[in-house]
Design an enzyme around this catalytic site. Sequence first.
Site, PDB file in Angstrom:
ATOM      1  N   CYS A 185      -5.590 -19.167 175.271  1.00 55.17           N
ATOM      2  CA  CYS A 185      -5.690 -18.151 176.311  1.00 55.17           C
ATOM      3  C   CYS A 185      -7.017 -18.282 177.256  1.00 55.17           C
ATOM      4  O   CYS A 185      -8.090 -18.211 176.768  1.00 55.17           O
ATOM      5  CB  CYS A 185      -6.008 -16.683 175.508  1.00 55.17           C
ATOM      6  SG  CYS A 185      -4.877 -16.530 174.135  1.00 55.17           S
ATOM      7  N   CYS A 200      -0.779  -0.450 169.810  1.00 48.14           N
ATOM      8  CA  CYS A 200      -1.485  -0.525 170.827  1.00 48.14           C
ATOM      9  C   CYS A 200      -1.509  -1.721 171.500  1.00 48.14           C
ATOM     10  O   CYS A 200      -1.538  -3.029 170.993  1.00 48.14           O
ATOM     11  CB  CYS A 200      -3.001  -0.753 170.236  1.00 48.14           C
ATOM     12  SG  CYS A 200      -4.291  -0.862 171.275  1.00 48.14           S
ATOM     13  N   CYS A 202      -7.469   0.314 163.007  1.00 53.19           N
ATOM     14  CA  CYS A 202      -6.534  -0.455 163.964  1.00 53.19           C
ATOM     15  C   CYS A 202      -7.053  -2.185 163.762  1.00 53.19           C
ATOM     16  O   CYS A 202      -8.115  -2.334 163.551  1.00 53.19           O
ATOM     17  CB  CYS A 202      -6.890  -0.429 165.380  1.00 53.19           C
ATOM     18  SG  CYS A 202      -6.291  -1.500 166.354  1.00 53.19           S
ATOM     19  N   CYS A 218     -11.332  -0.515 164.909  1.00 52.61           N
ATOM     20  CA  CYS A 218     -10.648  -1.683 165.443  1.00 52.61           C
ATOM     21  C   CYS A 218     -11.320  -2.748 164.861  1.00 52.61           C
ATOM     22  O   CYS A 218     -12.332  -3.341 165.393  1.00 52.61           O
ATOM     23  CB  CYS A 218     -10.400  -1.484 166.964  1.00 52.61           C
ATOM     24  SG  CYS A 218      -9.947  -0.046 167.508  1.00 52.61           S
ATOM     25  N   CYS A 273     -10.309 -16.376 177.214  1.00 57.29           N
ATOM     26  CA  CYS A 273     -10.935 -15.868 176.015  1.00 57.29           C
ATOM     27  C   CYS A 273     -12.129 -16.800 175.202  1.00 57.29           C
ATOM     28  O   CYS A 273     -11.750 -18.126 175.312  1.00 57.29           O
ATOM     29  CB  CYS A 273      -9.858 -15.974 174.953  1.00 57.29           C
ATOM     30  SG  CYS A 273     -10.631 -15.408 173.113  1.00 57.29           S
ATOM     31  N   CYS A 300     -10.616 -20.291 167.522  1.00 50.82           N
ATOM     32  CA  CYS A 300      -9.238 -20.013 167.558  1.00 50.82           C
ATOM     33  C   CYS A 300      -8.298 -21.353 168.305  1.00 50.82           C
ATOM     34  O   CYS A 300      -8.813 -21.616 169.327  1.00 50.82           O
ATOM     35  CB  CYS A 300      -8.608 -18.828 168.341  1.00 50.82           C
ATOM     36  SG  CYS A 300      -6.945 -18.173 168.516  1.00 50.82           S
ATOM     37  N   ARG A 329      -6.383   3.401 177.610  1.00 53.42           N
ATOM     38  CA  ARG A 329      -7.921   3.132 177.137  1.00 53.42           C
ATOM     39  C   ARG A 329      -8.544   2.291 178.114  1.00 53.42           C
ATOM     40  O   ARG A 329      -7.773   1.240 178.776  1.00 53.42           O
ATOM     41  CB  ARG A 329      -8.032   2.439 175.972  1.00 53.42           C
ATOM     42  CG  ARG A 329      -9.406   1.964 175.591  1.00 53.42           C
ATOM     43  CD  ARG A 329      -9.612   1.571 174.104  1.00 53.42           C
ATOM     44  NE  ARG A 329      -9.029   2.220 173.164  1.00 53.42           N
ATOM     45  CZ  ARG A 329      -8.169   1.818 172.239  1.00 53.42           C
ATOM     46  NH1 ARG A 329      -7.751   0.442 172.240  1.00 53.42           N
ATOM     47  NH2 ARG A 329      -7.415   2.697 171.369  1.00 53.42           N
TER      48      ARG A 329
HETATM   49  N1  SAM Z   1      -6.419 -13.253 168.388  1.00 54.61           N
HETATM   50  C1  SAM Z   1      -5.640 -12.115 168.475  1.00 54.61           C
HETATM   51  C2  SAM Z   1      -4.754 -12.069 169.614  1.00 54.61           C
HETATM   52  O1  SAM Z   1      -4.971 -12.532 170.793  1.00 54.61           O
HETATM   53  O2  SAM Z   1      -3.583 -11.330 169.474  1.00 54.61           O
HETATM   54  C3  SAM Z   1      -6.565 -10.949 168.585  1.00 54.61           C
HETATM   55  C4  SAM Z   1      -7.859 -10.933 169.376  1.00 54.61           C
HETATM   56  S1  SAM Z   1      -7.755 -11.064 171.126  1.00 54.61           S
HETATM   57  C5  SAM Z   1      -9.499 -11.144 171.542  1.00 54.61           C
HETATM   58  C6  SAM Z   1      -7.103  -9.339 171.681  1.00 54.61           C
HETATM   59  C7  SAM Z   1      -7.195  -9.142 173.220  1.00 54.61           C
HETATM   60  O3  SAM Z   1      -8.480  -9.158 173.735  1.00 54.61           O
HETATM   61  C8  SAM Z   1      -6.610 -10.082 174.251  1.00 54.61           C
HETATM   62  O4  SAM Z   1      -5.231 -10.409 173.814  1.00 54.61           O
HETATM   63  C9  SAM Z   1      -7.047  -9.961 175.336  1.00 54.61           C
HETATM   64  O5  SAM Z   1      -6.099  -8.943 176.005  1.00 54.61           O
HETATM   65  C10 SAM Z   1      -8.353  -9.362 175.143  1.00 54.61           C
HETATM   66  N2  SAM Z   1      -9.349 -10.105 175.710  1.00 54.61           N
HETATM   67  C11 SAM Z   1      -9.765 -11.312 175.257  1.00 54.61           C
HETATM   68  N3  SAM Z   1     -10.811 -11.835 176.046  1.00 54.61           N
HETATM   69  C12 SAM Z   1     -10.962 -10.963 177.112  1.00 54.61           C
HETATM   70  C13 SAM Z   1     -11.889 -11.152 178.182  1.00 54.61           C
HETATM   71  N4  SAM Z   1     -12.513 -12.154 178.486  1.00 54.61           N
HETATM   72  N5  SAM Z   1     -11.940 -10.023 178.990  1.00 54.61           N
HETATM   73  C14 SAM Z   1     -10.844  -9.010 178.860  1.00 54.61           C
HETATM   74  N6  SAM Z   1     -10.086  -8.995 177.885  1.00 54.61           N
HETATM   75  C15 SAM Z   1     -10.050  -9.802 176.734  1.00 54.61           C
HETATM   76 FE1  SF4 Z   2      -7.126 -16.493 170.186  1.00 58.90          FE
HETATM   77 FE2  SF4 Z   2      -8.637 -15.516 171.915  1.00 58.90          FE
HETATM   78 FE3  SF4 Z   2      -6.143 -15.997 172.317  1.00 58.90          FE
HETATM   79 FE4  SF4 Z   2      -6.884 -14.196 170.682  1.00 58.90          FE
HETATM   80  S1  SF4 Z   2      -7.137 -14.156 172.598  1.00 58.90           S
HETATM   81  S2  SF4 Z   2      -5.164 -15.699 170.390  1.00 58.90           S
HETATM   82  S3  SF4 Z   2      -8.814 -14.914 169.860  1.00 58.90           S
HETATM   83  S4  SF4 Z   2      -7.694 -17.479 171.966  1.00 58.90           S
END
Ligand code: SAM
Ligand code: SF4
Length: 330
Positions: free
Chosen positions: A72, A203, A143, A112, A75, A68, A275
Amino acid sequence: MASAVSTQATNDRTAPGVKKIWDRREVIGLLEQPLSDLLFTAHSVHRSNFDPNEVQLSTLLNIKSGGCPEDCAYCPQSARYDTAVESEPLLDIEVVRNAAKTAKAKGATRFCMGAAWRSPKDRDLDKVIALIEVVKELGLESCVTLGMLKSEQATRLKEAGLDYYNHNLDTSPEFYGEIITTRTYEDRLDTIDHVRAAGINVCCGGIIGLGETLSDRAGLLMSLANLPQAPESVPINLLVKVAGTPLEESSSVDPLDMVRMVAAARIMMPKSYVRLSAGREGLDEAAQALCFFAGANSIFYGEQLLTTPNPAADLDRALFKKLGINATSF
Ligand code: SAM
Ligand code: SF4
Ligand code: DTB
């Protein structure tokens, strides 16, 4: 206290038909209450809106893993961090069908699908729509979480029969820039608006354990509860610390802080499903039981979240039996 007219649920200090707008001091006050007082209020609100012994089960599948472009900090799927997650193409439709069938057989009611995208391209959306159709054919709620959406894309997903779109605010507007720089809080609110306007259930939740303050936790909850309409589903995630991400060494959160977040979310969004999401591996049975008492009535169910582990389904079934909880489908 400011108020705006809406049909949303009210609390006892707000006239019927008037949506309560939360202010930060009030929310900090909730989060800081003596635990028994907070739990008493949250459980009372929960009991008057839901069956307190029923929990909804959603199973996750990562349909497009890794690579990606976003940054973030939590992530493992960001291409910017050196984690064990590989970049993979979108999963094949039959793989998704089998995963959804298994989820249904184990008792999930919602499936989901997550994709590690900044935002879907229109040709990605064609493929995801085919996956949504597969999930719907099996009689499961659907979802997806695909990143930022344009309003036409949200409309297409609605027409495909999508039930929920997950897009989190993650944290407070003030702390957000410490965690993500490649998209703004406004971008996220815009996507949520498009989803809502298309008639898809929203959500939307966030994460604790990012290094935020109590005021940031209050700011996240305010941003969610003060939306024109509260999200139907509010995932509260506890950071899963993943090696290679900037937050891998973050301080651990006290499990009781998770209980407090759930309780405050329940009080502030009385009709939403709250949740208990990522991070359950770090919560013992007693902490999870308190979260259910505080008003959590949904979990991610199944051995895997997106890229990290989640409690095994049979362990969750055993826990539910011990607590006298019924899953929506059992
Ligand atoms: N890429 C898309 C986005 O960010 O909108 C969808 C997938 S993203 C992984 C969905 C959510 O997962 C993130 O917004 C975050 O809240 C949660 N998430 C991701 N990594 C995480 C982690 N290490 N611990 C807890 N929540 C996490
Ligand atoms: Fe990409 Fe992870 Fe951020 Fe979703 S949460 S936009 S998968 S970096
Ligand atoms: C949400 O709020 N939590 C889920 C789901 N929405 C997509 C994701 C949790 C991801 C945890 C880290 C991982 O497994 O990669």
